[in-house]
Design a protein around this motif. Structure first.
Motif, PDB file in Angstrom:
ATOM      1  N   CYS A 158       0.818  -1.213   0.000  1.00 39.42           N
ATOM      2  CA  CYS A 158       0.000   0.000   0.000  1.00 39.42           C
ATOM      3  C   CYS A 158       0.854   1.267   0.000  1.00 39.42           C
ATOM      4  O   CYS A 158       2.090   1.210   0.011  1.00 39.42           O
ATOM      5  N   MET A 159       0.195   2.411   0.008  1.00 35.82           N
ATOM      6  CA  MET A 159       0.875   3.698  -0.043  1.00 35.82           C
ATOM      7  C   MET A 159       1.144   4.299   1.339  1.00 35.82           C
ATOM      8  O   MET A 159       1.483   5.476   1.433  1.00 35.82           O
ATOM      9  N   ARG A 164       5.670   2.209   1.525  1.00 37.83           N
ATOM     10  CA  ARG A 164       5.392   2.938   0.279  1.00 37.83           C
ATOM     11  C   ARG A 164       6.489   2.740  -0.767  1.00 37.83           C
ATOM     12  O   ARG A 164       6.212   2.369  -1.923  1.00 37.83           O
ATOM     13  N   ILE A 168       6.170   0.792  -4.464  1.00 35.90           N
ATOM     14  CA  ILE A 168       6.421   1.457  -5.745  1.00 35.90           C
ATOM     15  C   ILE A 168       7.549   0.751  -6.498  1.00 35.90           C
ATOM     16  O   ILE A 168       7.478   0.568  -7.719  1.00 35.90           O
ATOM     17  N   LEU A 171       6.282  -2.499  -8.028  1.00 34.47           N
ATOM     18  CA  LEU A 171       5.469  -2.190  -9.200  1.00 34.47           C
ATOM     19  C   LEU A 171       6.346  -1.811 -10.389  1.00 34.47           C
ATOM     20  O   LEU A 171       6.126  -2.264 -11.521  1.00 34.47           O
ATOM     21  N   LEU A 192      -4.211  -1.849  -5.732  1.00 35.22           N
ATOM     22  CA  LEU A 192      -3.664  -1.009  -4.662  1.00 35.22           C
ATOM     23  C   LEU A 192      -4.440  -1.298  -3.387  1.00 35.22           C
ATOM     24  O   LEU A 192      -5.628  -0.976  -3.293  1.00 35.22           O
ATOM     25  N   GLN A 200      -3.773   8.953  -1.686  1.00 33.58           N
ATOM     26  CA  GLN A 200      -2.989   7.750  -1.971  1.00 33.58           C
ATOM     27  C   GLN A 200      -3.280   7.228  -3.363  1.00 33.58           C
ATOM     28  O   GLN A 200      -2.390   6.689  -4.040  1.00 33.58           O
ATOM     29  N   VAL A 201      -4.511   7.384  -3.801  1.00 32.29           N
ATOM     30  CA  VAL A 201      -4.872   7.026  -5.172  1.00 32.29           C
ATOM     31  C   VAL A 201      -4.178   7.971  -6.148  1.00 32.29           C
ATOM     32  O   VAL A 201      -3.616   7.543  -7.165  1.00 32.29           O
ATOM     33  N   LEU A 204      -0.595   6.984  -6.784  1.00 27.91           N
ATOM     34  CA  LEU A 204      -0.384   5.900  -7.742  1.00 27.91           C
ATOM     35  C   LEU A 204      -0.603   6.401  -9.168  1.00 27.91           C
ATOM     36  O   LEU A 204       0.111   5.993 -10.089  1.00 27.91           O
ATOM     37  N   VAL A 207       2.610   7.947 -10.236  1.00 23.93           N
ATOM     38  CA  VAL A 207       3.611   6.918 -10.532  1.00 23.93           C
ATOM     39  C   VAL A 207       3.377   6.337 -11.922  1.00 23.93           C
ATOM     40  O   VAL A 207       4.317   6.183 -12.721  1.00 23.93           O
ATOM     41  N   LEU A 208       2.142   6.014 -12.226  1.00 22.97           N
ATOM     42  CA  LEU A 208       1.826   5.405 -13.523  1.00 22.97           C
ATOM     43  C   LEU A 208       2.013   6.391 -14.665  1.00 22.97           C
ATOM     44  O   LEU A 208       2.448   6.009 -15.764  1.00 22.97           O
ATOM     45  N   PHE A 224      -5.986   0.469 -12.562  1.00 26.76           N
ATOM     46  CA  PHE A 224      -5.785  -0.295 -11.331  1.00 26.76           C
ATOM     47  C   PHE A 224      -7.077  -0.392 -10.529  1.00 26.76           C
ATOM     48  O   PHE A 224      -8.006   0.401 -10.708  1.00 26.76           O
TER      49      PHE A 224
END
Length: 434
Positions: A158-159, A164, A168, A171, A192, A200-201, A204, A207-208, A224
Motif C-alpha cells: 500500500c501507499m 510505500r 512502488i 510495481l 492497490l 494515496q490514489v 499511484l 507513478v503510472l 488499477f
C-alpha cells in the motif's frame, strides 16, 4: 383533416428559452459524460485468485485447475452427488456439473493476482526484487504461450509510509519486466490495497503517469483496482463517502473496487468468528461502494471466505455449502465478482455462477423477447429492465454458463444486439429491435 396532415400543436416557449437552458446545462452535460461514462462493456471475471509472490509459478493456473478437479472427483464425482451437496434442482444438476468440469479443464482461473502484500509479507528487498522480476517473466511467457488467465497482474504493497517505497519499487520492477519482455499484455490488472485517503490514489496515478512517459505509452494505458479494507475508505472524517472521492482521484484509471472482508471487519472491531462477507458491516460497505461506482465504469468485487474446503468429505461439503451460499447471495446483490482463496473453492464458485445464470435464463430470454416485440406478459418491462436482462445474458455467456447458440435460439438476438440493449447511450432509449 386530410390524410397525412397533422393537427397544429400550440407552444408557448420560444427557441431562445431552449437555447438558454441548453447553454446553462452544457457544463452539467460534460460533467456527466466525464464522471459517469457507463460500464466499459468488457468481460468482468467472476472471481480473483490471489497467489503469494513466492508461490507463483509457471504452472499455477494449471495446478489450481488440477487440484480443483481432484477435489470435485473425490467429494462430488457426479451430477447427483454435487446436487445433493449444494441443493441444486434436478434439471440443473447435469448441465451445471458438466460445465464445472469443462471450466476447470479449460479455464480454471479467470483473474489471477500475484500477491506482494498480505499473502507475501515483509521480505528482504533483494528477495522481493527477484520475485517481482520473476512474476513479470512468467506472466509474459504465459501470454506468449496462451496459458495465461484472461486477467493477470499483481497486488503491490500500500501507499502508507512504512511500505510505500517498497510497493512502488515492486510495481516498477514488475511493469519494467513486462515491457522488456515485449510490452504490457492485455488483461493486465494492478491492485492497490489498504487505501484510506484519495491522495494515496492520486499518488499511484502520478507513478503510472511517469512510467507511461518513460516508455512512450499512451497516457492512461495502465489502470488499477482500489481495495477497500478500512473504515476510512467508506466514510471520511468530514462525513463524506471517501470511496466516491477515490474514484475521481483515479482520473479514469480505476477499474474496480475490491472489498477486503477480513481487514475491513477487523477495522470495525468485528470478532474473528463473525468476520464474513454477509455481516451487516460488510453489506453496508459494499452498498456504499456499489452506489459510488454506479455509472462510473468501475466495478465492485465482493470479498472471500476463509473457510477452506479441506479434510474429509463432511468438512469439504460444509465449506462448499457456505461458499456456494455466499456466492449466490453476492450475485443476487449484483456483486458479480469475488475472491477465491483455495483451489477447492473453484468447483463451488463455478457451480454457483452457472446455476445462477442457467436457472434464470429462460425467464430472462422470454422477457427480453417480449420487450423487443412489445408483446404482452405478466411483467411490464422498461428500457432499464431490458438493459439488465441483456447484461444478465451477456455475463452468462462470458463465464460459460450459457452458450451462444442457445441464447440465439431463445431470443433471436445476436451478441451485438444484446450489447446494444445492455449499453444504451446516456439519456437515450435502448437499442431498437433488430
Amino acid at each position: 383533416m386530410g390524410q397525412g396532415q397533422r393537427e397544429r400543436v400550440a407552444t408557448s416557449l420560444g427557441s431562445a428559452v431552449h437555447e438558454e437552458i441548453s447553454a446553462s446545462l452544457a457544463p452539467v452535460d460534460a460533467e456527466l459524460e466525464r464522471r459517469y461514462p457507463g460500464d466499459p462493456g468488457t468481460r468482468q471475471p467472476v472471481h480473483t485468485v490471489y497467489v503469494p509472490g513466492d508461490a507463483f509459478a509457471a504452472d499455477t493456473v494449471r495446478s489450481w485447475g488440477a487440484r480443483a478437479l481432484a477435489a470435485l472427483d473425490e467429494h462430488a464425482p457426479d451430477a447427483a452427488s454435487l446436487a445433493t451437496v449444494l441443493g441444486l434442482a434436478d434439471d440443473l444438476a447435469e448441465p451445471v456439473h458438466d460445465r464445472v468440469r469443462a471450466k476447470l479443464e479449460r479455464e480454471p482461473v479467470e483473474d489471477l493476482r500475484v500477491d506482494f502484500e498480505d499473502g507475501y509479507g515483509a521480505r528482504p528487498d533483494a528477495e522481493e526484487d527477484q520475485a517481482a522480476a520473476r512474476a513479470a517473466r512468467l506472466i509474459a511467457q504465459a501470454h506468449r504461450d496462451g496459458t495465461a488467465a484472461p486477467y493477470t497482474g499483481i497486488r503491490m504493497k500500500c501507499m502508507e509510509a512504512p511500505v510505500r517505497d517498497r510497493g512502488i519499487r515492486t510495481l516498477d520492477i514488475f511493469l519494467t519486466g513486462l515491457m522488456e519482455a515485449g510490452g504490457l499484455p492485455r488483461g493486465l490488472v494492478l491492485t492497490l490495497p489498504k487505501v484510506t485517503y484519495p491522495e494515496q490514489v492520486t499518488a499511484l496515478v502520478r507513478v503510472l503517469e511517469e512510467f507511461e512517459k518513460a516508455h512512450g505509452l499512451e497516457p492512461g494505458r495502465i489502470g488499477f483496482e482500489i481495495q477497500i479494507e478500512t473504515s476510512q475508505a467508506i466514510l471520511a472524517a468530514d462525513g463524506t463517502a471517501t470511496v466516491a472521492r477515490m474514484i475521481q482521484a483515479a482520473e479514469g484509471r480505476a477499474t474496480g473496487l475490491h472489498y477486503g472482508t477480513f481487514d475491513y471487519s477487523a477495522c470495525l472491531g468485528v470478532s474473528a468468528a463473525y468476520q464474513a462477507s454477509d455481516h451487516p458491516a460488510a453489506d453496508h460497505a459494499k452498498a456504499v461502494m456499489q452506489v459510488a461506482a454506479a455509472g462510473t465504469g468501475v466495478r465492485v468485487c465482493d470479498g472471500s471466505t476463509n473457510v477452506l474446503p479441506v479434510g474429509p468429505s463432511e468438512k469439504v461439503h460444509e465449506a462448499w455449502r457456505l461458499h456456494y451460499r455466499l456466492t449466490r447471495r453476492a450475485l443476487a446483490r449484483a456483486y458479480h465478482q469475488g475472491w477465491d482463496m483455495h483451489p477447492g473453492h473453484l468447483p463451488t464458485r463455478y457451480a454457483a455462477v452457472f446455476a445462477f445464470y442457467r436457472e434464470g435464463f429462460e425467464q430472462a430470454a422470454a422477457r427480453l423477447v417480449r420487450y423487443v416485440g412489445r408483446a404482452g406478459g405478466d411483467v411490464m418491462d422498461e428500457p432499464a429492465t431490458a438493459k439488465a436482462l441483456s447484461g444478465y445474458l451477456l455475463r452468462g455467456l462470458d463465464c460459460g454458463a450459457l452458450d451462444t447458440a442457445e441464447v440465439a435460439r431463445a431470443t433471436g438476438l445476436t451478441r451485438a444486439d444484446l450489447e446494444g440493449f445492455a449499453m444504451p447511450r446516456r439519456g437515450g432509449l435502448t437499442a431498437s429491435a433488430p
